[in-house]
Design a protein around this motif. Sequence first.
Motif, PDB file in Angstrom:
ATOM      1  N   PHE A 293     -13.718 -50.183 -44.113  1.00  0.00           N
ATOM      2  CA  PHE A 293     -12.798 -51.005 -44.086  1.00  0.00           C
ATOM      3  C   PHE A 293     -11.186 -50.901 -43.776  1.00  0.00           C
ATOM      4  O   PHE A 293     -11.232 -49.523 -45.190  1.00  0.00           O
ATOM      5  CB  PHE A 293     -12.870 -52.495 -44.459  1.00  0.00           C
ATOM      6  N   TYR A 294     -10.613 -50.910 -43.632  1.00  0.00           N
ATOM      7  CA  TYR A 294      -9.357 -50.605 -43.596  1.00  0.00           C
ATOM      8  C   TYR A 294      -7.712 -51.215 -44.092  1.00  0.00           C
ATOM      9  O   TYR A 294      -8.144 -52.438 -44.732  1.00  0.00           O
ATOM     10  CB  TYR A 294      -7.969 -50.056 -42.458  1.00  0.00           C
ATOM     11  N   THR A 295      -7.166 -50.948 -45.659  1.00  0.00           N
ATOM     12  CA  THR A 295      -6.618 -51.309 -46.464  1.00  0.00           C
ATOM     13  C   THR A 295      -4.966 -50.627 -45.925  1.00  0.00           C
ATOM     14  O   THR A 295      -4.755 -49.632 -45.462  1.00  0.00           O
ATOM     15  CB  THR A 295      -6.964 -50.844 -47.872  1.00  0.00           C
ATOM     16  N   MET A 309      -7.687 -52.941 -32.105  1.00  0.00           N
ATOM     17  CA  MET A 309      -8.832 -52.096 -32.168  1.00  0.00           C
ATOM     18  C   MET A 309      -9.024 -51.352 -30.700  1.00  0.00           C
ATOM     19  O   MET A 309      -8.908 -51.609 -29.688  1.00  0.00           O
ATOM     20  CB  MET A 309     -10.089 -52.971 -32.789  1.00  0.00           C
ATOM     21  N   SER A 310      -9.639 -50.178 -30.822  1.00  0.00           N
ATOM     22  CA  SER A 310     -10.290 -49.203 -29.313  1.00  0.00           C
ATOM     23  C   SER A 310     -10.780 -49.936 -28.590  1.00  0.00           C
ATOM     24  O   SER A 310     -10.509 -49.530 -27.774  1.00  0.00           O
ATOM     25  CB  SER A 310     -10.852 -47.935 -30.142  1.00  0.00           C
ATOM     26  N   ASP A 311     -11.561 -51.383 -29.459  1.00  0.00           N
ATOM     27  CA  ASP A 311     -12.467 -51.482 -28.074  1.00  0.00           C
ATOM     28  C   ASP A 311     -11.624 -53.200 -27.556  1.00  0.00           C
ATOM     29  O   ASP A 311     -12.164 -53.899 -26.257  1.00  0.00           O
ATOM     30  CB  ASP A 311     -13.710 -52.763 -28.543  1.00  0.00           C
ATOM     31  N   GLY A 335     -18.161 -47.542 -34.532  1.00  0.00           N
ATOM     32  CA  GLY A 335     -17.533 -47.808 -33.283  1.00  0.00           C
ATOM     33  C   GLY A 335     -16.147 -47.696 -32.888  1.00  0.00           C
ATOM     34  O   GLY A 335     -15.489 -47.348 -32.098  1.00  0.00           O
ATOM     35  N   GLN A 336     -15.722 -48.304 -34.072  1.00  0.00           N
ATOM     36  CA  GLN A 336     -14.150 -48.901 -34.201  1.00  0.00           C
ATOM     37  C   GLN A 336     -13.663 -47.999 -34.645  1.00  0.00           C
ATOM     38  O   GLN A 336     -13.706 -47.170 -34.987  1.00  0.00           O
ATOM     39  CB  GLN A 336     -14.642 -50.412 -34.320  1.00  0.00           C
TER      40      GLN A 336
END
Lengths: 361, 179
Positions: A293-295, A309-311, A335-336
């Motif tokens: 997860f990003y923070t 997101m990339s998708d 994969g994101q």
Amino acid sequence: MNGDNERQMRDRLGGALDTITPASPPVGAVIRQGRNIKARRRVGVVAGLAVAVGLVAAAPSVIGQAKPQPAAPPRYQVTVNPPAKNAPAGLIASGTTDGKPWRVRLASDGRAGETAFAPDFSEFGVGDETDGSPAVFTVGGGGAGGNSLSMVVAAVRADVSEVTLRLPRGTVLDLHPVAFHGQRWVGVVLPGRLQIIKAVVYSRHREVAYAIPFGTSTFVSWLRPGQQGEARHTFLVGSGLVDGRRWSWHAYTGPWGNCFQAAPGGDSYCPEGSSVSRGQVATMSTCSAPPTFYTAGASPAVRVLRFKMSDGSMRFAPAVSVLGLRFAAVELGKGQRMVSWSAYGASGQRLGTGKGWSCGE
Amino acid sequence: VKEVAMNAPADAEFTEFMHGRWAQLVRLGYGLTGDQQLAEDLAQTALAKAYASWPRVRRTGNPDAYVRRIMLNANHRRFRKHRVAERLTDTLPEAGTADLTGRQDDRTALIAALMTLSYGQRAAVVLRYWMDMTETEAAAALGCSVGNVKSQASRALAKLRLSGGLNDGLAEGMSNERR
């Protein structure tokens, strides 16, 4: 038993007990323990009164305010000796921990910051720049399970003549800096996972500063003598489910400053200084180990962060207020990656945008 | 101790009290338990309880007696709780590795012998012969009768006399008595 024998018994007991040299009186620990006893008595009295007057429903809320008592710290024994006059260069200290002998010795090849330790410890880098801080601690581990040990090494500022480490059960270790390669150092080996309660540094004449670590031994902020520091609070910044695994990201504020910790995994992160610079709307801070997860840290005006997101999917994360700043966390599916982010204020206005950031960059 | 975060006068007074009594309380605890770590824990617990009621303790006019009583009670509870673990035996525990000095040998032997006594006997011996309390004072500290202190101390000394773990000093005194 006649008087002679009683007198002799007195002498023998005097010889045996008067020679016991206790550690320094743990004034702080006793007072904390005493205050806890007082607090528990108050809770007991209030709960008792509540039951007596039939306020059965009120009792659980009162009891709920009582913090659970932490488990008793393990028994341990640590001795620290300064190096002898003819000790090899780089030897900072030696001693025993639970009967196991150890030495803290810095590498002698001139690479300040590299350490070569006694068996069971692999080398680890030691910060050798104090950058004005009274002491910069580095902790390395060795061994496993119940036999694990932590080596605590600190580079101290030139004016520091003593460092004390307060440990559970009232133990206070006095560490005296030793010069090596243009820097002054203290070191000790402690039982693994033993909580350092407080570190205090002294100059020759006075207390200079103290620090309370986050977790067992992560020192972040130093406080002046008598300075209170931040109150202890825990904030849930974000949580969720990714690829079937739960994750959460908590902020812990306290006298150490502000630290974040991920679960599961327990990776912690303690930013030094502000996570968001003046004029900056948001900054992507860290990525966790899987589940990923990003923070993000954001300015006080930000209420929500939107991540593209990339998708093509969008994710929204509320920005939680911690010590005047805002923080958010959002999970990343398999994969994101994040393509871009946008920050929004209380009335929905867009405050800023930025490009995405891949974990590992 | 350099780290003392005090602001109220009562706290400062308590801190001074603690500084003055700490070593003696730990030594008393050592005599009662034979373990320095346990002794420090007992002293810390007793002082924390005294701190929690410090205004009342101070009003008694004899805070030392109050703290000692807490300590003795705490040790009694510990003793009851760990009765099996601390089962009395006729043989002395091994003295462990060789001591560095004769004084440590002496202490080890004496403490090992004390540990073969019952809680009441041990407490009576330590209060009477180390703290130099009168039988009346020891009875007040232990919360029992003077007669009980007399008999506990007497039985303790008789048992120590028979015990093989006592050092030469006491044994010599006893042989003098026999002569």
